[in-house]
Design a protein around this motif. Sequence first.
Motif: not given
Length: 533
Positions: A168-192
């Motif tokens: 079922t892993f492909p299904y999980k990659l299709a959810t917003p849980a796997a949304a791609i964020v910008d590594s240059r603007t999002y902090p790695a260890d805390r929420l925006v």
Amino acid sequence: MNRRILTSPALAGLLVSALVACSAAVDGKEDQGKTIVVGTTARVAVTKDAPAPFDPAASYDISSWNIMRNTFQTLLRPPRSGTEPVTDAAQKCGFTDKRNDRYSCTLRDGLTFSNGNELKARDVEFSIKRLLRINYKAGPASLLSNVGKVEAQGGNKVVFQLKKPDATFPYKLATPAAAIVDSRTYPADRLVKGFKGTGSGPYAIDDFDPKARKLLLSGNEDYQGGSAAKSDKVELRFFTTAASLQKAMDSGDIDVMNRGITSRYVQRLEADRDDHIRLVEQPGQGVRYLVFDTEDKTVGRRAVRQAFAQVVDRKQLVGDVYSRTAEPLYSIVPGGLLGHTNSFFNEYGEPNVKAAKRTLRKSKVKTPVKISLHYPRTGRGSSSANEFAVLEKQLNESGIFDATVRPEAPNSYSSAAFEGKYQVYGFGWLPDFPDADNFIAPFLQKNNVLNSPYSNKEIRDELIPRTRREPNRADATKSFARAQNIVAGDVPVLPLWQGKQYVAAHDDITGVEWALNSSALLQLWELDRGVSS
């Protein structure tokens, strides 16, 4: 997750996701290109339960996912029809071994975020690692907790090594849980926190005014994927009640209506065939459960839960509250999904008070059994209030229960339920993806989304892993059936009903038949304005 939709909009709105579009008649040209206005009772706000509603690492509710589905990209996305995910940010994806524990994706060329930064494989790696590192307690990290390693290889390839095989892993990659964020603007260890968000989806957030309850989306001209926006401007308006939302629909202030439609409104639209509104009924997978605190001194006793299951009359509940917009549900897995079986009906049959009395007498449980039922307060006359009033009456008229219904503050409902403060509480669920696994594992695996103390070794250690090793999902049905039968016997949760989906539109709105995916999430890019007949 699938999604923890304990908050009031999900419960007040019948879990029957609906789109209803209406607007003043147009002459065919002057309104084309105008902003499409979508009204909803779904609530987007910064609360204790949701401090970062637009951060993929934090949000796990229908309101936020509706926005993220349209503004962020994932490697894969749900299809227009069917169940198999299709590519979005990825050009191709697939398992690279026979065990289903190594998965690889190659990204499309020319991907960019809405801030102009390039989207590369390193951003995918960052996003997944960030989700798992933050591991927000009310967030969706559990969906991807089986990822043992994720690695970017060059600019456009990313490889996942899973801890255990998972078809079922492909299904999980299709959810917003796997949304791609910008590594240059999002902090790695805390929420925006707050209402900030930068993605690469078909839409970008132009403006959000929480006081006016309006969100403006604009088409992302740099979007590269499989779902380009047909309408350049979409505005979301958030209403506090279903009545005010329906009034806006009737007056033509909004073009599309999502969530907040009542069964009475559905009946009205079905009866009024001359209103230039086309109503389409679709099977739905939104379900309602009751959840029991299995460590409670009263409902922690299995006999009490079994007697409860023997008393509740689902047919009466659906008939009195939801008319024909929902159907009785006798399993934790909804009908229409491969692997569904009517395990609760097979175990208990029709409601039977005499059988419930025997169950309690056999286990030496004194009657009447005093219990409290909880749901998020949504206003007098709401579907949830009516539903729990019916449940209370059924239990008390049996003579073996002394039930009290307690409406709770919606802003703290999720946290209180998660912390085990309720004996029995209402829980609505919409699937992250259309597979029976998503109605079993989230509630019964370790670190489940309910934070439930209930544990069954056979389900956790044998059945869930076995089903995930089956690339042909039909081969998993026997194990799914066994898990459902165990739940029917132990009753850690009690399924009540399964909602239908309705899509309706004034005849100048096109694409409405594609505007909801199998998880009842809005696909706003499908909507456009055409010509009124």
